[in-house]
Design a protein around this motif. Structure first.
Motif, mmCIF file in Angstrom:
data_model
loop_
_atom_site.group_PDB
_atom_site.id
_atom_site.type_symbol
_atom_site.label_atom_id
_atom_site.label_comp_id
_atom_site.label_asym_id
_atom_site.label_seq_id
_atom_site.Cartn_x
_atom_site.Cartn_y
_atom_site.Cartn_z
ATOM 1 N N VAL B 78 0.835 -1.196 0.000
ATOM 2 C CA VAL B 78 0.000 0.000 0.000
ATOM 3 C C VAL B 78 0.873 1.250 0.000
ATOM 4 O O VAL B 78 0.577 2.240 -0.657
ATOM 5 N N LYS B 79 1.984 1.176 0.721
ATOM 6 C CA LYS B 79 2.863 2.346 0.769
ATOM 7 C C LYS B 79 3.872 2.365 -0.372
ATOM 8 O O LYS B 79 4.493 3.388 -0.629
ATOM 9 N N PRO B 82 2.434 4.920 -3.466
ATOM 10 C CA PRO B 82 2.771 6.347 -3.483
ATOM 11 C C PRO B 82 4.267 6.599 -3.653
ATOM 12 O O PRO B 82 4.661 7.540 -4.347
ATOM 13 N N TYR B 210 -6.933 -2.481 2.823
ATOM 14 C CA TYR B 210 -6.255 -1.297 2.288
ATOM 15 C C TYR B 210 -5.658 -1.540 0.902
ATOM 16 O O TYR B 210 -5.241 -0.620 0.232
ATOM 17 N N LEU B 277 -2.290 6.792 -1.671
ATOM 18 C CA LEU B 277 -2.164 6.397 -0.271
ATOM 19 C C LEU B 277 -3.398 6.803 0.533
ATOM 20 O O LEU B 277 -4.011 5.992 1.219
ATOM 21 N N SER B 280 -6.796 5.154 -0.019
ATOM 22 C CA SER B 280 -6.953 3.761 0.375
ATOM 23 C C SER B 280 -7.455 3.684 1.813
ATOM 24 O O SER B 280 -7.841 2.627 2.282
ATOM 25 N N TYR B 282 -5.656 4.085 4.365
ATOM 26 C CA TYR B 282 -4.632 3.516 5.228
ATOM 27 C C TYR B 282 -4.137 4.532 6.248
ATOM 28 O O TYR B 282 -3.841 4.200 7.382
ATOM 29 N N GLU B 283 -4.046 5.792 5.810
ATOM 30 C CA GLU B 283 -3.499 6.816 6.695
ATOM 31 C C GLU B 283 -4.430 8.011 6.764
ATOM 32 O O GLU B 283 -5.184 8.269 5.828
ATOM 33 N N GLN B 321 10.657 0.737 0.624
ATOM 34 C CA GLN B 321 9.510 0.640 1.517
ATOM 35 C C GLN B 321 9.624 -0.584 2.416
ATOM 36 O O GLN B 321 9.240 -0.559 3.577
#
Lengths: 313, 377
Positions: B78-79, B82, B210, B277, B280, B282-283, B321
């Motif tokens: 997921v990260k 981006p 996510y 990001l 999604s 996630y953050e 990552q």
């Protein structure tokens, strides 16, 4: 009002020191985008000195010790730039950026490691120096005179003399304008560029400790120095790579930076009800505008950014 | 070092290929970076250092059960999306000789625009994505216009815009934050239509919600960039501008237009990366953050580690990552998690030597060849 003056002079001192550092490096032909990183390392050295030094020592000793440690860490860190850009002819932009990232990581890791070693529950990246910071300041009425203001002023005068009135300075500038010509008359270009980079490390190192001790008595190294190294580069460009102009440009930028610290003290500014973010943004906006107007006919040293290769023409 | 030299002389023809050289250089950077990171760990606390560096390298493999490992593999991916977009932004602009350090700010702008559209205006995800693209693009264009017409160094203007972007976005998003924390509202509670669809991808990652189409999209974009750069006139012009600006101008290319366009695309890539990001779910964005997010800067590491090639960048982004996520698993009460930042800051610094390294390799190969031919020279 006095507070605004204090902060203006303080931030101007930071910008003068760091911009002069950039000025020396660029006159020798090396673009120093790592100024921000060097500031962080200088700040780290200085802050740790302040943390561990006995606050009871005479003020002069404390000031000197802090300056010396900051200079040494700054210079050591600048050798990384010199080695990559002068000896290995690396891309100066890339290496400068790498140094900025490296410094933030190194400083955070070191400070956190120290904090964790002292107390496993303390995972902050802050260094405190409340007591020893008092040594840096002399009260004159309401005005808080900081020794670093004097140092910045002296650095300004010295830089002017060194650059324009000594053999060394003129040779240094020759290496940034036309290194091949300088080499042809027997000047060692590599040595001169090393000198430029190391001087910039020295000045930016002091600039770093001045910046983090300016307002607060604790500094979180996660934040680095908030783009101040790049503001200093903007000051340098605005000042057209000349020490005196840099001094004046630094005062202007310092004023806007100071405004974001003390605007709440002015009734008419608080009455406008502008969010604090706008004041925080101000120095960066101003520098963009200033750069837009001054860059098109800039007097940048002609050979800056180009690695010097003896074999090429 | 001696081993490397030996294999090189044996297979001189193999090591003279540029792709092989790039990969060798990148692997060397990684190995030295990890080694220095290990030394830093040893200095802090020698007892657990070996275990810590292994944890960093293993990342999600530290979970014993396969479903859990897969789930956290999903989180890493997921990260990656981006990060890959930011790296592509930097890589693409670098082809035109532009160092887009403003990618960090363009990423921030994209995050601000997409979250504002999603939370305040309640728009669906594709509109938010478009908003992020435009916002990032506008930031990039600012840098491009300043560079092309007013000769402002793109690094300095980029950094200024990073901070300007951060303060604007903090201001913009403070209207849609949670009452009790500085974080923005969650997409799931406010506007589920703004969450990117997963198209069933989450099944491969033990139902990690996510995981969305952002990940395959990012890889598609990388391939697209590769095609544009190597097969189109525009890509050729960009590279020509990067290698010799004046020659490009002389041969009739509109170098100013190309600079602005390149930075627009670069900005759009970084902006979309942020949307990948934040859409999604996630953050959440913290409006109290006082420093520019590191994603754009890590993109620099990924771009250079990937040998400035879009396909290489995919792998490099994953690696960066992977290490970053791995850094969050080490014992926080002994080691700072920033060790992984330290590792790839060292890697970027070493990437500066890649040219020198290739030059060194080539001259070794040439010397070897000359010797084999009887050493006439």
């Amino acid at each position: 009002m006095v507070l605004l003056l204090t902060y203006t002079l303080l931030f101007a001192s930071v910008l003068i020191l760091v911009a002069l550092g950039g000025c020396f490096s660029e006159h020798s032909g090396v673009i120093n985008l790592g100024l921000e990183g060097i500031m962080v390392m200088g700040a780290l050295g200085g802050a740790l000195t302040l943390k561990y030094i006995n606050p009871g020592l005479p003020a002069l000793v404390i000031v000197l010790a802090v300056v010396v440690v900051s200079v040494v860490t700054g210079v050591i860190y600048a050798t990384l730039l010199g080695f990559a850009c002068i000896n290995l002819k690396a891309d100066q932009t890339l290496v400068g950026t790498a140094l900025n990232m490296l410094s933030a990581a190194v400083a955070t890791v070191i400070v956190k490691a120290i904090n964790i070693a002292e107390n496993p529950d303390n995972v902050s990246s802050g260094v405190q120096y409340v007591n020893s910071k008092k040594a840096l300041i002399v009260k004159i009425g309401n005005f808080e005179f900081n020794w670093f203001m004097l140092i910045a002023f002296l650095a300004l005068i010295c830089s002017y003399i060194v650059l324009y009135k000594t053999k060394f300075g003129l040779r240094l500038m020759a290496c940034g304008e036309h290194p091949q010509a300088a080499d042809s008359v027997g000047i060692n270009v590599y040595k001169m560029r090393w000198a430029g980079v190391l001087i910039s490390g020295m000045l930016a190192g002091i600039g770093g400790i001045v910046y983090i001790t300016s307002g607060v008595s604790e500094w979180k190294f996660e934040n680095g120095v908030a783009g101040f190294g790049f503001l200093a580069l903007a000051v340098m460009i605005f000042g057209q790579w000349k020490p005196v102009n840099i001094g004046l440009a630094a005062l202007l930028f310092g004023f806007f930076r100071a405004l974001s610290n003390v605007y709440s003290g002015f009734d008419f500014l608080t009455a406008l009800n502008i969010p604090s973010s706008v004041y925080n943004m101000m120095p960066y906006v101003i520098s963009l505008i200033v750069l837009a107007f001054t860059s098109s006919n800039s007097r940048a040293p002609k050979a800056e950014g180009i690695p010097y290769d003896k074999g090429s023409r | 070092m001696a081993d490397i030299k030996n294999t090189k002389t044996e297979k001189a023809s193999f090591f003279s290929k540029p792709a092989v050289q790039s990969i060798t250089a990148s692997v060397l950077c990684i190995v030295i970076g990890l080694f220095l990171g290990y030394i830093a760990l040893l200095l802090i606390n020698p007892a657990g250092a070996t275990e810590a560096i292994i944890t960093i390298i293993k990342n999600f493999f530290t979970y014993p059960s396969k479903p859990a490992a897969l789930k956290y593999f999903g989180n890493t991916l997921v990260k990656v999306a981006p990060l890959l977009m930011c790296a592509l932004s930097i890589q693409f602009c670098y082809q035109a000789g532009l160092f887009n350090i403003g990618a960090a700010g363009q990423y921030v702008a994209g995050a601000g625009a997409s979250l504002f559209c999603a939370l305040k205006l309640g728009l669906p995800w594709y509109v938010c994505l478009l908003a992020a693209l435009i916002a990032g693009g506008v930031f990039g264009t600012c840098v491009g216009l300043l560079k092309a017409f007013l000769n402002v160094n793109e690094v300095i203007s980029g950094i200024m815009l990073n901070w300007i972007g951060l303060y604007i976005v903090n201001m913009l998003l403070s209207g849609v934050k949670e009452a009790s924390s500085p974080n923005t509202l969650t997409l799931a509670s406010t506007n589920p239509s703004a969450i990117m669809p997963s198209m069933g991808l989450e099944k491969f990652f033990s139902n990690n919600k996510y995981v969305t189409i952002a990940i395959p999209l990012a890889i598609l974009v990388a391939i697209l960039i590769k095609v544009v750069l190597s097969m189109t006139v525009f890509g050729y012009e960009i590279k020509a501008t990067g290698i010799a600006k004046d020659a490009a101008k002389y041969s009739g290319m509109k170098e100013k237009r190309n600079i602005v366009l390149t930075l627009f695309i670069g900005g759009a890539l970084a902006g979309v990366g942020a949307a990948f990001l934040f859409l999604s779910g996630y953050e959440q964005w913290s409006v109290a953050q006082a420093s520019v997010p590191g994603m754009g800067f890590n993109g620099i590491a990924a771009a250079f580690l990937g040998g400035l090639d879009p396909i290489g960048t995919i792998f490099a982004s994953y690696f960066i990552q992977h290490i970053t996520s791995g850094g969050s698993y080490i014992d926080m009460n002994v080691y700072p998690s920033q060790i992984s930042d330290l590792i790839f800051a060292i890697i970027i610094y070493l990437c500066g030597f890649v040219l020198f390294f290739k030059h060194f390799m080539n001259s070794r190969i040439r010397a070897k060849k000359n010797n084999a031919e009887g050493g006439n020279k």
